[in-house]
Each structure stands twice: as C-alpha cells, then as structure tokens.
Design a protein around this motif. Structure first.
Motif, PDB file in Angstrom:
ATOM      1  N   ALA A   1       0.838  -1.201   0.000  1.00 60.86           N
ATOM      2  CA  ALA A   1       0.000   0.000   0.000  1.00 60.86           C
ATOM      3  C   ALA A   1       0.872   1.250   0.000  1.00 60.86           C
ATOM      4  O   ALA A   1       1.953   1.278   0.605  1.00 60.86           O
ATOM      5  CB  ALA A   1      -0.917   0.004   1.220  1.00 60.86           C
ATOM      6  N   PRO A   2       0.451   2.306  -0.691  1.00 61.37           N
ATOM      7  CA  PRO A   2       1.234   3.551  -0.723  1.00 61.37           C
ATOM      8  C   PRO A   2       1.527   4.067   0.681  1.00 61.37           C
ATOM      9  O   PRO A   2       0.645   4.111   1.544  1.00 61.37           O
ATOM     10  CB  PRO A   2       0.321   4.509  -1.492  1.00 61.37           C
ATOM     11  N   GLY A   3       2.765   4.428   0.908  1.00 59.47           N
ATOM     12  CA  GLY A   3       3.157   5.007   2.184  1.00 59.47           C
ATOM     13  C   GLY A   3       3.484   4.026   3.284  1.00 59.47           C
ATOM     14  O   GLY A   3       3.887   4.447   4.379  1.00 59.47           O
ATOM     15  N   PHE A   4       3.344   2.707   3.030  1.00 57.98           N
ATOM     16  CA  PHE A   4       3.582   1.736   4.101  1.00 57.98           C
ATOM     17  C   PHE A   4       5.037   1.806   4.567  1.00 57.98           C
ATOM     18  O   PHE A   4       5.316   1.870   5.778  1.00 57.98           O
ATOM     19  CB  PHE A   4       3.238   0.322   3.639  1.00 57.98           C
ATOM     20  N   GLY A   5       5.975   1.790   3.623  1.00 59.01           N
ATOM     21  CA  GLY A   5       7.390   1.852   3.993  1.00 59.01           C
ATOM     22  C   GLY A   5       7.747   3.145   4.694  1.00 59.01           C
ATOM     23  O   GLY A   5       8.561   3.159   5.632  1.00 59.01           O
ATOM     24  N   ASP A   6       7.134   4.244   4.274  1.00 60.91           N
ATOM     25  CA  ASP A   6       7.384   5.525   4.926  1.00 60.91           C
ATOM     26  C   ASP A   6       6.925   5.485   6.384  1.00 60.91           C
ATOM     27  O   ASP A   6       7.588   6.051   7.272  1.00 60.91           O
ATOM     28  CB  ASP A   6       6.645   6.643   4.186  1.00 60.91           C
ATOM     29  N   HIS A   7       5.795   4.823   6.630  1.00 60.74           N
ATOM     30  CA  HIS A   7       5.302   4.706   8.003  1.00 60.74           C
ATOM     31  C   HIS A   7       6.290   3.916   8.852  1.00 60.74           C
ATOM     32  O   HIS A   7       6.570   4.289  10.007  1.00 60.74           O
ATOM     33  CB  HIS A   7       3.935   4.018   8.006  1.00 60.74           C
ATOM     34  N   VAL A   8       6.827   2.832   8.291  1.00 61.11           N
ATOM     35  CA  VAL A   8       7.798   2.014   9.029  1.00 61.11           C
ATOM     36  C   VAL A   8       9.015   2.853   9.396  1.00 61.11           C
ATOM     37  O   VAL A   8       9.495   2.817  10.547  1.00 61.11           O
ATOM     38  CB  VAL A   8       8.215   0.789   8.202  1.00 61.11           C
ATOM     39  N   MET A   9       9.525   3.630   8.449  1.00 59.23           N
ATOM     40  CA  MET A   9      10.705   4.442   8.717  1.00 59.23           C
ATOM     41  C   MET A   9      10.404   5.544   9.745  1.00 59.23           C
ATOM     42  O   MET A   9      11.228   5.838  10.617  1.00 59.23           O
ATOM     43  CB  MET A   9      11.217   5.059   7.421  1.00 59.23           C
ATOM     44  N   GLU A  10       9.216   6.136   9.654  1.00 60.73           N
ATOM     45  CA  GLU A  10       8.838   7.181  10.598  1.00 60.73           C
ATOM     46  C   GLU A  10       8.719   6.633  12.017  1.00 60.73           C
ATOM     47  O   GLU A  10       9.223   7.224  12.982  1.00 60.73           O
ATOM     48  CB  GLU A  10       7.521   7.826  10.173  1.00 60.73           C
ATOM     49  N   MET A  11       8.033   5.488  12.147  1.00 59.08           N
ATOM     50  CA  MET A  11       7.876   4.895  13.470  1.00 59.08           C
ATOM     51  C   MET A  11       9.213   4.379  14.000  1.00 59.08           C
ATOM     52  O   MET A  11       9.489   4.452  15.208  1.00 59.08           O
ATOM     53  CB  MET A  11       6.844   3.760  13.426  1.00 59.08           C
ATOM     54  N   GLY A  12      10.056   3.866  13.117  1.00 60.74           N
ATOM     55  CA  GLY A  12      11.373   3.411  13.536  1.00 60.74           C
ATOM     56  C   GLY A  12      12.222   4.557  14.071  1.00 60.74           C
ATOM     57  O   GLY A  12      12.906   4.426  15.095  1.00 60.74           O
ATOM     58  N   ALA A  13      12.162   5.700  13.382  1.00 56.84           N
ATOM     59  CA  ALA A  13      12.921   6.868  13.839  1.00 56.84           C
ATOM     60  C   ALA A  13      12.390   7.363  15.182  1.00 56.84           C
ATOM     61  O   ALA A  13      13.173   7.754  16.070  1.00 56.84           O
ATOM     62  CB  ALA A  13      12.843   7.969  12.786  1.00 56.84           C
TER      63      ALA A  13
END
Length: 438
Positions: free
Chosen positions: A331-343
C-alpha cells in the motif's frame, strides 16, 4: 480498552496449562517467560487469565501486519472452504500463482522465479541445494552470529549458540567468518570492520581453507537477526557481491527476519544497493501461516522436475494469507510509516540510553532495532542477566519483548504500530530499567 495487567502473570489458568505442557510437549524449545496466549488482535495479546500485553515482538517478526489483520482473516476464511491443501506438488491451482506473481512484482529486477515451501529453514535448505546444483560446487561460507534454521543444511550455516549444534554433527562443509559488527568488531578496527572481514575472506579463507572455485555460495543476513540485530557497514554487502562476481560464487541473502518491509523496504538488502542471486523469505510473508519462499532468477533456478519438492509447499490457505499480506505491505506510504515509526522509537530509546548506563548501544533500520545491555560502556562487558531481568520486568507490566544475541533486546513490533503504542511501551520499559538498575 481494559488495563494491561489485571492478574500478576502467570495467572492460575496459565500455570495449569504450563504444567500440562511440561508433561506432554518436548521441552527442547526456549520460552522466554510464562506467557500462555488465548487470543490476539493488532498490537495486543491476551493470555488465558485475561491479561493484555502490548506486543513489541510480532511473534519473532512474523506478524508484520499485526495480529489477525482483517484482510488476512478474510482471505483465509474465503479460501478454506474452497481449497485448503490443493496438492500443489502434483497438481496446479491458481492461488499460489497469484501469490507468486504479486511477490515478483515487489522484488528487484532479476528475482523472478520462486520455489514455495513452509518455513525459513526449508527455504534456506532449498537455497543451498539450488546453489550446489547451479554451481556444481559443495562449500559454503557463512558468518558467526548468523542463524538460518535448525534443519541440517540450515544448522550447518548457523553459528549463533553452541547448544543449537551440540550433539548433532557432523554438518555440511561450511566455513564461518566474522560478521562486521561496528560495536563489537571481533578484534578488527571499528571503522574498517567490513573491509577487514572482506580481507579475511580473501587472504585467509581463500588461502588456507578453501579455493574460491569450490565455494557454491556465501550466505549472509542483510541485517543479522538472532545474532543481535547487527547492522553491517554500508558497503559490506556490495563488497561481498564483488567477491562473488569475481569467483562465480552465488550470493544468498537470508531475509527471513529482515524482509517483508521490516526495515522500511521489502528487502533489507535494498538499503545496501545489492541484488542477491538467491533470497530466502518466510516469517512475516505468511501472515502467521506456514509459508517459505526461495527466490532466484530464471537463469539460476533451472533445476528439473522432480529435483526438489515439498508436500505442503504452495498450500492454498497459506498463499491466500500471503497474498493478503503482500497487498497490505504494498500500500502507498507503508514503507514511509515504518521508517517514521522506527525513527520515533529510536529517538525514545536514545533518551533511555541517557538515563541508564547499562544501555551500551542502539542500532537498527526501520522497525528492526536492537539495544545492547552492558555492565560497563567502556569495556562493553555483556550483561545477559540484567537483560533478562529487564525483559521479565517488562513482561510483568504488560510488554512483550524478545532477546537476541548474548545481551541484546530486540524491537520488532508489528509494522502498523503508532506513536501512542511506542510511548506506552517506552513507559513500561523505563519502569523495568528503573527496577533493574536500582
């Protein structure tokens, strides 16, 4: 939502079940603490006594899309009455093909042929057989601290804990070398630990132990999992790729734990700009159902009919669950969410490090993060007992975490985690450290 802990674990029902477990189930497994699960949903687990736990382990990085994701439940519910087993070994059905087509579309170019099995160990076994068949060579190189499974080929590659190998030899011809750990560089320089490992392979292994022309494959984890959530230097995989290309060796990257968006990209190796010859995937790809995938190119995966197979490989229910998982991850933005939550999680852990001297190192990519517990930051003496005490104290207060390596706490929560979950988990972890460090 109900409070996290209402009955001090383990409660009476849990104790009774654990007693029965000890009587009839082989006790060869390691259970980190006396948790007896009843149900799960999203980020939460409930035990048989009604206690709720915030899950920062995702079932050993299996439940990347959360526990009982409605899309996965729906896919399984629809598939079971239609065709469960399907005998994909002898007959064809469409669901495994749909799953394979979706998976290939999400992988780097050149990884376009897959073999379906049931687990991480099976996908590693398939990778080893394929490498031998393709190269007609018999040796493998893998790394200290690596974990690849418990069947004979996979265990031959594994060099994590002696208890996992003791009494089971002899193993396949595998030569182990140091993994470049910037925090603990195995006697090499911290700043050049990757270069030193590459030099060790070239100047020591290829000179004294095995000719490179006899090596079928180098097997490596893009981010070492069970060994301690170790992130290698940026150029390490690229340098391995160069060795393999020079000598006709295949590069097998084990992404069983690090794959499926765990690091914010579908494969952790993508962060390092390397395309493997063979990739192994399992754990999260089945959404909690047994599914393993060995991926290679058309040019490499040329073994003939009958050369390798699995009765349950390509199980229709597992593939239906896997297809639902892939659609969620894509889904669009899934990887971005992972990186944001990881940070965000990394920032919160850094604050804890300022507060507690026993936190020696924090490292990770995306939501694959490890903190190393030490007795002294200068000597880096491992603090396994203290690590275990923190894990148990967190468990008593409703947070599930798992160890890795000798003294590391791993953070591998479901990838749908939100900041509120992280804040709650850090609050519990803070209290656990406070108790242990008094």
């Amino acid at each position: 939502m109900q409070p996290l802990i209402t009955t001090e674990p383990p409660g009476p029902r849990a104790r009774a079940i654990l007693e029965r477990d000890a009587e009839v189930i082989s006790q060869c497994m390691v259970r980190e603490y006396p948790l007896v699960l009843d149900r799960a949903e999203g980020m939460n687990l409930w035990d048989v006594d009604g206690n709720r736990y915030l899950d920062f382990s995702a079932g050993i990085a299996v439940m990347n899309v959360g526990w009982n994701h409605p899309d996965v439940v729906r896919a399984v519910t629809e598939q079971v009455p239609k065709l469960s087993h399907g005998a994909f070994l002898d007959f064809c059905s469409e669901m495994p093909i749909r799953f394979a087509e979706k998976l290939v579309s999400m992988l780097p170019a050149g990884l376009d042929r897959i073999y379906l099995s049931n687990s991480g160990a099976e996908t590693v076994e398939a990778a080893m057989k394929l490498a031998r068949y393709h190269t007609q060579r018999k040796y493998f190189i893998s790394f200290y601290g690596g974990f690849h499974g418990r069947t004979y080929g996979a265990m031959s590659l594994t060099a994590a804990k002696v208890i996992q190998r003791k009494g089971f030899g002899p193993f396949l011809p595998v030569i182990h070398v140091p993994y470049p750990d910037p925090y603990r560089p195995f006697g090499f320089s911290t700043g050049t630990c990757d270069v030193d490992v590459i030099r060790y392979i070239k100047e020591e292994i290829f000179r004294t132990e095995v000719s490179p022309e006899e090596v079928a494959a180098i097997v490596v984890e893009a981010v070492q999992g069970e060994g301690g959530y170790i992130v290698p230097p940026k150029d390490f995989l690229r340098q391995l790729r160069e060795i393999c290309d020079e000598h006709g060796i295949l590069l097998i990257v084990d992404e069983v734990q690090s794959g499926c968006m765990r690091t914010g990209r579908f494969l952790a190796s993508e962060h390092f700009g390397v395309v493997p010859d063979i990739v192994t995937l399992s754990k999260a790809i089945g959404g909690g159902y047994p599914l393993g995938v060995t991926v290679a190119s058309d040019e490499i995966m040329t073994w003939p009919p009958g050369s390798h197979a699995s009765t349950f490989g390509g199980n229709n229910v597992s593939c239906a669950a896997g297809l639902a998982v892939l659609n969620i991850l894509d889904a669009p933005g899934f990887g971005d969410h992972v990186m944001e939550m990881g940070a965000y999680l990394m920032d919160r852990l850094m604050i804890l490090r300022e507060k507690y001297e026993i936190i020696g190192d924090i490292r990770g990519i995306g939501l694959m993060i490890g903190i190393e517990i030490v007795r002294d930051r200068e000597t880096k003496q491992r603090a396994r007992e203290e690590r275990n005490a923190v894990l148990n104290e967190a468990f008593k207060n409703g947070l599930t975490l798992l160890p890795a390596g000798e003294s590391v706490i791993r953070f591998s929560p479901p990838l749908l985690i939100e900041k509120e979950d992280i804040d709650t988990g850090i609050e519990i972890l803070d209290r656990a450290f406070d108790v242990v460090c008094r």
